[in-house]
Design a protein around this motif. Sequence first.
Motif, PDB file in Angstrom:
ATOM      1  N   VAL A  28      -0.337  11.843  -2.561  1.00 54.52           N
ATOM      2  CA  VAL A  28      -1.521  11.987  -3.411  1.00 54.52           C
ATOM      3  C   VAL A  28      -2.428  10.773  -3.265  1.00 54.52           C
ATOM      4  O   VAL A  28      -3.655  10.910  -3.152  1.00 54.52           O
ATOM      5  CB  VAL A  28      -1.119  12.229  -4.880  1.00 54.52           C
ATOM      6  CG1 VAL A  28      -2.323  12.123  -5.811  1.00 54.52           C
ATOM      7  CG2 VAL A  28      -0.451  13.595  -5.022  1.00 54.52           C
ATOM      8  N   ALA A  29      -1.859   9.582  -3.245  1.00 58.94           N
ATOM      9  CA  ALA A  29      -2.674   8.374  -3.086  1.00 58.94           C
ATOM     10  C   ALA A  29      -3.379   8.360  -1.725  1.00 58.94           C
ATOM     11  O   ALA A  29      -4.542   7.954  -1.635  1.00 58.94           O
ATOM     12  CB  ALA A  29      -1.813   7.120  -3.261  1.00 58.94           C
TER      13      ALA A  29
ATOM     14  N   LEU B 210      -3.712   1.428   2.035  1.00 60.85           N
ATOM     15  CA  LEU B 210      -4.369   1.345   0.728  1.00 60.85           C
ATOM     16  C   LEU B 210      -3.599   2.192  -0.290  1.00 60.85           C
ATOM     17  O   LEU B 210      -3.456   1.803  -1.456  1.00 60.85           O
ATOM     18  CB  LEU B 210      -5.812   1.823   0.815  1.00 60.85           C
ATOM     19  CG  LEU B 210      -6.788   0.943   1.589  1.00 60.85           C
ATOM     20  CD1 LEU B 210      -8.152   1.619   1.677  1.00 60.85           C
ATOM     21  CD2 LEU B 210      -6.906  -0.421   0.940  1.00 60.85           C
ATOM     22  N   ALA B 211      -3.104   3.337   0.148  1.00 62.36           N
ATOM     23  CA  ALA B 211      -2.340   4.216  -0.733  1.00 62.36           C
ATOM     24  C   ALA B 211      -1.034   3.555  -1.160  1.00 62.36           C
ATOM     25  O   ALA B 211      -0.651   3.616  -2.331  1.00 62.36           O
ATOM     26  CB  ALA B 211      -2.078   5.545  -0.043  1.00 62.36           C
TER      27      ALA B 211
ATOM     28  N   ALA C 250      -5.104   4.441  -7.806  1.00 62.70           N
ATOM     29  CA  ALA C 250      -5.711   4.867  -6.542  1.00 62.70           C
ATOM     30  C   ALA C 250      -7.219   5.012  -6.691  1.00 62.70           C
ATOM     31  O   ALA C 250      -7.988   4.608  -5.802  1.00 62.70           O
ATOM     32  CB  ALA C 250      -5.092   6.185  -6.070  1.00 62.70           C
ATOM     33  N   ARG C 251      -7.661   5.566  -7.809  1.00 56.92           N
ATOM     34  CA  ARG C 251      -9.101   5.715  -8.033  1.00 56.92           C
ATOM     35  C   ARG C 251      -9.785   4.351  -8.139  1.00 56.92           C
ATOM     36  O   ARG C 251     -10.882   4.164  -7.608  1.00 56.92           O
ATOM     37  CB  ARG C 251      -9.340   6.541  -9.292  1.00 56.92           C
ATOM     38  CG  ARG C 251      -8.913   7.995  -9.108  1.00 56.92           C
ATOM     39  CD  ARG C 251      -8.864   8.756 -10.395  1.00 56.92           C
ATOM     40  NE  ARG C 251     -10.210   9.020 -10.880  1.00 56.92           N
ATOM     41  CZ  ARG C 251     -10.462   9.524 -12.071  1.00 56.92           C
ATOM     42  NH1 ARG C 251      -9.486   9.790 -12.912  1.00 56.92           N
ATOM     43  NH2 ARG C 251     -11.693   9.763 -12.437  1.00 56.92           N
ATOM     44  N   LYS C 252      -9.149   3.411  -8.823  1.00 56.60           N
ATOM     45  CA  LYS C 252      -9.716   2.059  -8.940  1.00 56.60           C
ATOM     46  C   LYS C 252      -9.805   1.395  -7.572  1.00 56.60           C
ATOM     47  O   LYS C 252     -10.802   0.761  -7.238  1.00 56.60           O
ATOM     48  CB  LYS C 252      -8.872   1.195  -9.877  1.00 56.60           C
ATOM     49  CG  LYS C 252      -9.046   1.531 -11.323  1.00 56.60           C
ATOM     50  CD  LYS C 252      -8.126   0.686 -12.185  1.00 56.60           C
ATOM     51  CE  LYS C 252      -8.133   1.181 -13.617  1.00 56.60           C
ATOM     52  NZ  LYS C 252      -7.141   0.491 -14.441  1.00 56.60           N
TER      53      LYS C 252
ATOM     54  N   PHE D 223      -4.792  17.884  -5.200  1.00 53.93           N
ATOM     55  CA  PHE D 223      -3.804  16.928  -4.687  1.00 53.93           C
ATOM     56  C   PHE D 223      -2.528  16.956  -5.526  1.00 53.93           C
ATOM     57  O   PHE D 223      -1.414  16.987  -4.985  1.00 53.93           O
ATOM     58  CB  PHE D 223      -4.361  15.506  -4.685  1.00 53.93           C
ATOM     59  CG  PHE D 223      -5.569  15.302  -3.805  1.00 53.93           C
ATOM     60  CD1 PHE D 223      -5.829  16.119  -2.721  1.00 53.93           C
ATOM     61  CD2 PHE D 223      -6.450  14.270  -4.072  1.00 53.93           C
ATOM     62  CE1 PHE D 223      -6.951  15.917  -1.917  1.00 53.93           C
ATOM     63  CE2 PHE D 223      -7.565  14.057  -3.277  1.00 53.93           C
ATOM     64  CZ  PHE D 223      -7.809  14.884  -2.204  1.00 53.93           C
ATOM     65  N   LEU D 224      -2.679  16.947  -6.841  1.00 52.51           N
ATOM     66  CA  LEU D 224      -1.502  16.914  -7.709  1.00 52.51           C
ATOM     67  C   LEU D 224      -0.733  18.231  -7.671  1.00 52.51           C
ATOM     68  O   LEU D 224       0.492  18.241  -7.757  1.00 52.51           O
ATOM     69  CB  LEU D 224      -1.907  16.571  -9.145  1.00 52.51           C
ATOM     70  CG  LEU D 224      -2.417  15.147  -9.338  1.00 52.51           C
ATOM     71  CD1 LEU D 224      -2.987  14.958 -10.734  1.00 52.51           C
ATOM     72  CD2 LEU D 224      -1.334  14.123  -9.056  1.00 52.51           C
TER      73      LEU D 224
END
Length: 157
Positions: free
Chosen positions: A22-23, A32-33, A69-71, A114-115
Amino acid sequence: MAARLVEIEEVYRTRYGAFLRVAIAILGEEQLARDAVHDGFVHVVVHRGRWRGDAPLEAWIWRIVVNAARKRRSRESRALRAEPPAEEPSENGTGDPVRTLVAALPERQRLVLFLRYYADLDYHSIAEALGISAGTVGATLNAAHSALREQVQEVQR
């Protein structure tokens, strides 16, 4: 009710692959994930006393990891704003059309997809992770499917 470290560790051990998938879907880059999942679990451990027990522990962890992940995506996009990211070519030299279609969806639709499909979460768990109702999850997933169906039909024409 504070989450115990052993419970957090169990979620980490058994679901790390799903958190990472998901990340990666959110960030588009594996390292990054990995960093985002790490940051999320550090936050979970440090703030485990904030878990109230009114929702499943895994759903609470999902919310934290998705937000991490969003941040990270937000920080990366600010850092690279002047230079658009290069699309990775596939074997035939063009970008992945499915990835491009999914990337064009609104953020909530992408996160629900994704989730649901990368993490295999049920509607209730997705709702808890994103802070929305289960009905909104269903409607959002339906809207995402419809939008993707329309985009695929448009590409096929």
